[in-house]
Design an enzyme around this catalytic site. Structure first.
Site, PDB file in Angstrom:
ATOM      1  N   LYS A 166      -0.848  -4.097   5.186  1.00 29.83           N
ATOM      2  CA  LYS A 166       0.202  -3.854   4.196  1.00 29.83           C
ATOM      3  C   LYS A 166       1.058  -2.685   4.669  1.00 29.83           C
ATOM      4  CE  LYS A 166       0.810  -1.139   1.512  1.00 29.83           C
ATOM      5  NZ  LYS A 166       1.132   0.175   0.876  1.00 29.83           N
ATOM      6  N   ASN A 185      14.779   3.155  -1.606  1.00 27.57           N
ATOM      7  CA  ASN A 185      14.184   4.490  -1.585  1.00 27.57           C
ATOM      8  C   ASN A 185      14.854   5.479  -2.528  1.00 27.57           C
ATOM      9  OD1 ASN A 185      11.913   4.461   0.290  1.00 27.57           O
ATOM     10  ND2 ASN A 185      13.463   3.583   1.641  1.00 27.57           N
ATOM     11  N   SER A 214      12.117   5.286 -10.196  1.00 28.28           N
ATOM     12  CA  SER A 214      12.666   5.030 -11.536  1.00 28.28           C
ATOM     13  C   SER A 214      12.194   3.684 -12.065  1.00 28.28           C
ATOM     14  CB  SER A 214      14.186   5.088 -11.490  1.00 28.28           C
ATOM     15  OG  SER A 214      14.679   4.181 -10.532  1.00 28.28           O
ATOM     16  N   THR A 260       2.040   4.022   2.738  1.00 29.11           N
ATOM     17  CA  THR A 260       2.257   2.832   3.542  1.00 29.11           C
ATOM     18  C   THR A 260       1.224   1.894   4.058  1.00 29.11           C
ATOM     19  OG1 THR A 260       3.897   4.126   4.494  1.00 29.11           O
ATOM     20  CG2 THR A 260       3.425   2.104   5.635  1.00 29.11           C
ATOM     21  N   GLU A 283      11.502  -1.860   4.817  1.00 31.36           N
ATOM     22  CA  GLU A 283      12.380  -1.720   3.661  1.00 31.36           C
ATOM     23  C   GLU A 283      13.834  -1.991   4.030  1.00 31.36           C
ATOM     24  OE1 GLU A 283       9.937   1.508   1.161  1.00 31.36           O
ATOM     25  OE2 GLU A 283      10.977   2.201   2.930  1.00 31.36           O
TER      26      GLU A 283
END
Lengths: 404, 404
Positions: free
Chosen positions: A179, A399, A404, A190, A275
């Protein structure tokens, strides 16, 4: 976004390994966020861990607990990294190990804990404890794919690789899951990798094989240059196939190759799911004078925001690559000796843009999803390869918005 | 985007310096893209240049030409960096020096050339030559602001600072301009700075003052960690004020302070105009055991994409700062000794989140345009400060789209 197909390959069971998943509701209700991997008695266990000075509590504890022949369970939770949690973090990690040990009749020392998720929040020990019976009740040897999903955080897809090869009429299996969706997100801690084989391997040899394979795979990938507080990779050899790898040079070679290919594929799966990644970029530095200068050059290019944004834009902006090589800190680097290629297209030679270069040829390579940047320093005989991604708007979005 | 007000302060003339601008149409028709700075006879000249292994041709030539007392002209073009241009680049830079020398009756050796713009394109020498008479015809001592505009590339605003101080009834003036919109865009060859004073300073002292001031200003700013092939900063002392700085310790101290404040303000103007910048971030590392570990820590935090995106999101994500410090390569770093502050708000102590920390207090600092990250290593007595920006969507947009 992610690069390449999202399908998980077929995962072969590994005799001596069972995996179970459960929902503890750590971050999202209903999400599978606890994974238990059961290891048969007498297996060899090897591990490599983050070099970040601030190890998370589970990393500290796993390093203390890891002993071939005695480790019986790997316990992973997602949603909380138990990192930056001070002394309480150690108490909490130990409590999880003890809870699993009580349920399974082993010693807490025999459990290796792993956590991945938000940094700095107290580990919800009670939630994890409550989920353990469920994870144990569904232990199975055909649940690798479920476990691959169970260890995901911001990953957009599960990552698993499984290979088999024949040796003297017997079959050896290697299966692994990983992962990670940035080389690191310190906030998500990570990278985790678990690989198991039914080969028999002496613990010392196993540790050395894992370290070597990691240096050609997990230790050569980077999304954003950040390294996590929680990175861990564990290799287990159950020995159930009856084939003793380290006593047979031919078998050892075949096994090493299989292990390295599994580890590399697991590592590249992380980069491809990096990402915001839209490209898989291979940076190959050749004819360097030393491994250090090869890696310094490769990582400087791999981490350059200007190179990465040009890759995102599919812009064959060789000036940015050249300037990154120039600031890699290599002493007495001679510009005239340097050659830079995009796949087979020569960008730079004789101190400037190659005479043969055309914008069309460069653009054709840049339009690909997989791009090779080859840098020939012409200073010696050392080569190194690292893998990375581009830097996209989605990277910033992911990122900037994560908490949030 | 840029941080803070865009107004240029009043620029005082420096006796012995005249500046002229012209349009050569190098990249955009009508844009002022050639700046000539005329230096009186006998001035001291000092310079600091990029440490990138691949210097652009004008940097190589300026380093060869720079000699106090003989340099009479600084010739700057924007729109083309004359970098990665091989031997032809040297020929072209020399040709521009010769053209200006012929028009002004000096030797080509007396001209310092500077180029900023796209890498790898041949310098349009004829266009520059054609514009020189126009630049010479409008030389003036009140044209600092025009020159500040003339050296801009992707800068969104001109950058200039001017100070005066009195000493024994006489006035000393320091005026300077700079350009740069990323610490580097190798493609735009970022950073140029020209500072002039009417003080008299011995050339050796001047070089040492410039190097020291650069190490506290231009060498401590970073937008994206990339360093340019063309970075140059020149300091000229015309001596016209009649005050000899290096023979009077009190004056030397006052002058040094004035110079350092001008250089720092010029450098911070570059950061505040950093590509896509929405924040000015000061990273102050204290109680380090050495300058190297202080700078390694500061730059690792400054360059972390995860820290920078959190800053963009105004997210007090202290785990990302902690993890960046942890991978800065400092030997035997003790987590429990570390303290991290946002302004005066303590984020991290005793190995985890500070007990006194509240999300509201962290958020209040993060909402500011100017943010101080203070990292106390508790290992010694060395402090270092670097300045950087956040990483925004606009950074990706600017750098992904720049060549198109």
């Amino acid at each position: 976004m992610a690069v390449g197909p999202a399908t998980l390959s077929e995962m072969f069971p590994v005799d001596g390994i069972r995996l179970g998943v459960a929902s503890a509701g750590i971050k999202k209700p209903g999400r599978k966020d606890v994974v238990v991997i059961e290891v048969c008695e007498g297996a060899s266990v090897a591990g490599v861990f983050t070099k970040n000075a601030f190890c998370a509590a589970p990393v500290v504890l796993s390093k203390q607990h890891i002993v071939s022949g005695s480790n019986r369970y790997l316990l992973t939770n997602t949603g909380n990294a138990n990192a930056g949690t001070g002394k309480q973090g150690m108490i909490d990690a130990q409590a999880c190990c003890e809870a699993l040990a009580v349920l399974t009749g082993v010693s807490a020392q025999d459990v290796l804990p792993f956590s991945t998720g938000v940094i700095g929040e107290k580990l919800p020990v009670d939630k994890i404890k409550t989920a353990l019976p469920d994870a144990l009740s569904n232990l199975g040897d055909d649940t690798w794919a479920l476990a691959a999903e169970g260890i995901m955080t911001t990953d957009t897809r599960p990552k698993g690789v499984s290979v088999q090869f024949q040796y003297e009429g017997k079959t050896i299996t290697l299966s692994g899951i990983s992962k990670g969706s940035g080389m690191i997100m310190p906030n998500m801690a990570t990278m985790l990798g678990y690989v198991a084989t039914d080969a028999a391997v002496n613990p010392d040899v196993l540790q050395s094989l894992l370290s070597q394979a990691a240096d050609k795979s997990f230790n050569r990938i980077t999304v954003d240059g950040d390294t996590s507080t929680n990175d861990s990779c564990i290799l287990i050899a159950t020995g159930k196939s009856g084939l003793q790898v380290d006593e047979d040079p031919a078998l050892l070679e075949q096994f090493t190759q299989a292990l390295e290919s599994v580890m590399l594929e697991l590592a590249l799966a992380i980069v491809k799911d990096g990402e915001g990644a839209t490209k898989l970029v291979t940076i190959q530095v050749e004819t360097a004078a030393s491994q250090k200068e090869a890696l310094d050059t490769a990582y400087t290019v791999a981490h350059s925001p200007l190179v990465k944004t040009a890759l995102f834009a599919s812009d064959p902006n060789w000036g940015r690559i050249l300037a990154a090589v120039g600031r890699a800190g290599i002493e007495n680097l001679v510009l005239d000796d340097l050659k830079i290629y995009l796949d087979d297209v020569c960008l730079v030679e004789n101190g400037g843009r190659a005479d043969s270069y055309t914008e069309e040829a460069g653009q054709a390579v840049m339009n690909q999803e997989n791009i090779l940047i080859r840098i020939c320093l012409n200073r010696g005989g050392v080569s190194e390869t690292v893998w990375t991604t581009d830097l996209s708007h989605d990277y910033v979005t992911i990122n900037a918005d994560y908490r949030s």
